[in-house]
Design a protein around this motif. Sequence first.
Motif, mmCIF file in Angstrom:
data_model
loop_
_atom_site.group_PDB
_atom_site.id
_atom_site.type_symbol
_atom_site.label_atom_id
_atom_site.label_comp_id
_atom_site.label_asym_id
_atom_site.label_seq_id
_atom_site.Cartn_x
_atom_site.Cartn_y
_atom_site.Cartn_z
ATOM 1 N N LEU A 107 -5.786 -3.593 5.595
ATOM 2 C CA LEU A 107 -4.326 -3.625 5.607
ATOM 3 C C LEU A 107 -3.820 -4.697 6.565
ATOM 4 O O LEU A 107 -2.870 -5.433 6.252
ATOM 5 C CB LEU A 107 -3.771 -2.260 6.000
ATOM 6 N N ASP A 108 -4.462 -4.799 7.726
ATOM 7 C CA ASP A 108 -4.066 -5.796 8.717
ATOM 8 C C ASP A 108 -4.411 -7.204 8.245
ATOM 9 O O ASP A 108 -3.610 -8.141 8.393
ATOM 10 C CB ASP A 108 -4.756 -5.522 10.050
ATOM 11 N N TYR A 151 -4.741 -8.487 5.259
ATOM 12 C CA TYR A 151 -3.930 -8.998 4.158
ATOM 13 C C TYR A 151 -2.424 -8.842 4.406
ATOM 14 O O TYR A 151 -1.625 -9.134 3.518
ATOM 15 C CB TYR A 151 -4.302 -8.287 2.853
ATOM 16 N N GLY A 166 4.343 5.005 5.464
ATOM 17 C CA GLY A 166 5.030 3.733 5.293
ATOM 18 C C GLY A 166 6.539 3.836 5.401
ATOM 19 O O GLY A 166 7.111 4.920 5.554
ATOM 20 N N GLY A 197 -3.759 4.408 -2.850
ATOM 21 C CA GLY A 197 -4.753 5.027 -1.998
ATOM 22 C C GLY A 197 -5.283 6.318 -2.584
ATOM 23 O O GLY A 197 -4.704 6.908 -3.501
ATOM 24 N N TYR A 229 0.861 -1.179 0.000
ATOM 25 C CA TYR A 229 0.000 0.000 0.000
ATOM 26 C C TYR A 229 0.893 1.223 0.000
ATOM 27 O O TYR A 229 1.763 1.377 0.854
ATOM 28 C CB TYR A 229 -0.902 -0.016 1.239
ATOM 29 N N ILE A 234 -0.531 -6.263 4.557
ATOM 30 C CA ILE A 234 -0.024 -5.423 3.474
ATOM 31 C C ILE A 234 1.127 -4.553 3.979
ATOM 32 O O ILE A 234 1.048 -3.933 5.035
ATOM 33 C CB ILE A 234 -1.148 -4.543 2.906
ATOM 34 N N GLU A 235 2.183 -4.499 3.213
ATOM 35 C CA GLU A 235 3.348 -3.672 3.524
ATOM 36 C C GLU A 235 3.064 -2.231 3.113
ATOM 37 O O GLU A 235 2.591 -1.978 1.994
ATOM 38 C CB GLU A 235 4.557 -4.221 2.765
ATOM 39 N N GLU A 236 3.325 -1.282 3.992
ATOM 40 C CA GLU A 236 3.131 0.130 3.668
ATOM 41 C C GLU A 236 4.476 0.759 3.308
ATOM 42 O O GLU A 236 5.445 0.631 4.042
ATOM 43 C CB GLU A 236 2.496 0.873 4.832
ATOM 44 N N SER A 246 1.740 4.622 0.930
ATOM 45 C CA SER A 246 1.256 5.448 2.020
ATOM 46 C C SER A 246 2.360 6.357 2.544
ATOM 47 O O SER A 246 3.503 5.914 2.723
ATOM 48 C CB SER A 246 0.756 4.546 3.156
ATOM 49 N N GLN A 300 -8.039 0.508 7.944
ATOM 50 C CA GLN A 300 -6.912 -0.220 8.518
ATOM 51 C C GLN A 300 -7.140 -1.721 8.554
ATOM 52 O O GLN A 300 -6.199 -2.515 8.453
ATOM 53 C CB GLN A 300 -6.637 0.294 9.930
#
Length: 266
Positions: free
Chosen positions: A159-160, A162, A127, A149, A122, A164-166, A124, A156
Amino acid sequence: MSGEEKPKSHGRLRVSVSAQPRDLMAPQRVKGAWAARIVTLFPEAFPGTLGLSLTGKALDQGLWSLETIDLRPFGIGKHRNVDDTPAGGGAGMVLRADVVAAALDQAAIGTPPDRAAWPVVYLSPRGKPFDQAMARRWAAAEGITLLCGRFEGVDQRVLDHYAIEEVSLGDFVLTGGEIAAQAMIDATVRLLPGVLGNASSTEEESHSHGLLEHPQYTRPAVWEGREIPSVLTSGNHAEVEKWRRTEAERLTRERRPDLWAKRRGP
């Protein structure tokens, strides 16, 4: 245009709305080629600059592929709403978890579950900063999924869920992740075998060894009273390398003391 010529897919100005991944690399793809999948509200933003120069040529040659997954068709209701007001109040809108999840599920089809083999990212501003080491890690993977985004961000929970790396392009805020995605893909694709043609090009540039790149010069030998440093025209390769190393260290100390401190260690 003659009957034998085929338009380049990455030259199209518009991308049709579809919930299916849109492959922007229509010519035959090289087996095992690196792939980028982009989840975005603006698929027409791609390939953008990625369709130009060496990355565009490599795209045509099938050395990598680019697909877009339009977020809008996964929207809710008659108007395909993809966002809603922030829980707890506040300005702006937030991309819904259920909408983003459906798009990510579509993007995951045919990809390995191992995040090392296929990172899901993601884009961000909060990140981890994107850097050359990250580009090398991504280039070593089979491909990547980038979530662009918009508005105030993404729920959130998705993101948690999956994992997902920010990742951030820098300490500033853009209106969306599309420009950042293009920059990161460009930095990654140029590291893929065969894209630049000369592997040594990536070994001597800025950040490859924790240093900024040394100054570069070419003809004419004298311009506006300024001469090329004599060591570069001396023919002494050892002295040239020594000069380049010294200049790289000088520039890094002056312009990026953070990089210099990291290189020097505690």
